[in-house]
Design a protein around this motif. Structure first.
Motif, PDB file in Angstrom:
ATOM      1  N   ARG A   1       1.130  -1.214  -0.292  1.00  0.00           N
ATOM      2  CA  ARG A   1       0.033  -0.076  -0.408  1.00  0.00           C
ATOM      3  C   ARG A   1       0.591   1.334   0.149  1.00  0.00           C
ATOM      4  O   ARG A   1       0.022   2.424  -0.600  1.00  0.00           O
ATOM      5  CB  ARG A   1      -0.705  -0.087   1.609  1.00  0.00           C
TER       6      ARG A   1
ATOM      7  N   ALA B   1       1.961   3.112  -9.962  1.00  0.00           N
ATOM      8  CA  ALA B   1       0.145   3.751 -10.388  1.00  0.00           C
ATOM      9  C   ALA B   1       1.126   5.255 -11.304  1.00  0.00           C
ATOM     10  O   ALA B   1       0.704   6.023 -12.448  1.00  0.00           O
ATOM     11  CB  ALA B   1      -0.903   4.444  -9.343  1.00  0.00           C
ATOM     12  N   ALA B   2       1.474   5.965 -10.642  1.00  0.00           N
ATOM     13  CA  ALA B   2       1.939   6.920 -11.057  1.00  0.00           C
ATOM     14  C   ALA B   2       3.087   6.513 -12.449  1.00  0.00           C
ATOM     15  O   ALA B   2       2.892   6.900 -13.672  1.00  0.00           O
ATOM     16  CB  ALA B   2       2.745   7.957 -10.181  1.00  0.00           C
TER      17      ALA B   2
ATOM     18  N   PRO C   1       0.585   4.907  -5.128  1.00  0.00           N
ATOM     19  CA  PRO C   1       0.839   5.266  -5.272  1.00  0.00           C
ATOM     20  C   PRO C   1       2.067   5.742  -6.656  1.00  0.00           C
ATOM     21  O   PRO C   1       1.881   6.758  -7.412  1.00  0.00           O
ATOM     22  CB  PRO C   1       0.400   6.734  -4.649  1.00  0.00           C
TER      23      PRO C   1
ATOM     24  N   GLN D   1       9.276  10.582  -8.796  1.00  0.00           N
ATOM     25  CA  GLN D   1       8.736   9.073  -7.933  1.00  0.00           C
ATOM     26  C   GLN D   1       9.558   7.924  -7.879  1.00  0.00           C
ATOM     27  O   GLN D   1       9.505   8.077  -6.179  1.00  0.00           O
ATOM     28  CB  GLN D   1       8.142   8.549  -8.959  1.00  0.00           C
TER      29      GLN D   1
END
Length: 117
Positions: A34, A41-42, A38, A70
């Motif tokens: 988790r 996903a980016a 993000p 990222q």
């Protein structure tokens, strides 16, 4: 016209009980799925932009810069373990394109702390 002071501050504020500190800090714990989702996903969105857009010029430099940001954020979260978790999620997202995507990410992440060789 000033209003008169209606609250008395003669009593000291209540002391709050000290919250127990976690046994380990977030920098030393392994990044969970988790935590890195993000970032993955980016990266996947950026990679999809690369696959459908121009492969050179200002757009590609912007994509590389975004991937590097990222990676830096993931490295700050959990070091090399977080970076590996992100790479694993990107590879699982589309197995057919995994090799090419991972090569692009590793190229963008060259020189990041924890990125490895």
């Amino acid at each position: 016209m000033k209003r008169p002071l209606t609250t008395s501050f003669s009593a000291p504020p209540p002391t709050q009980a000290a919250s127990p500190e976690p046994a380990t800090s977030t920098a030393t714990t392994a990044a969970s799925w988790r935590d890195v989702a993000p970032f993955a996903a980016a990266l996947i969105a950026t990679l999809e932009g690369i696959e459908t857009g121009p492969k050179a010029g200002p757009a590609m430099r912007a994509h590389r810069s975004a991937m590097r940001r990222q990676g830096a954020a993931a490295a700050a979260l959990g070091g090399s373990e977080a970076l590996e978790a992100v790479l694993h999620q990107v590879a699982e997202a589309d197995a057919a394109r995994a090799a090419q995507r991972l090569a692009l990410i590793r190229e963008a992440w060259t020189g990041l702390p924890g990125a490895g060789a």
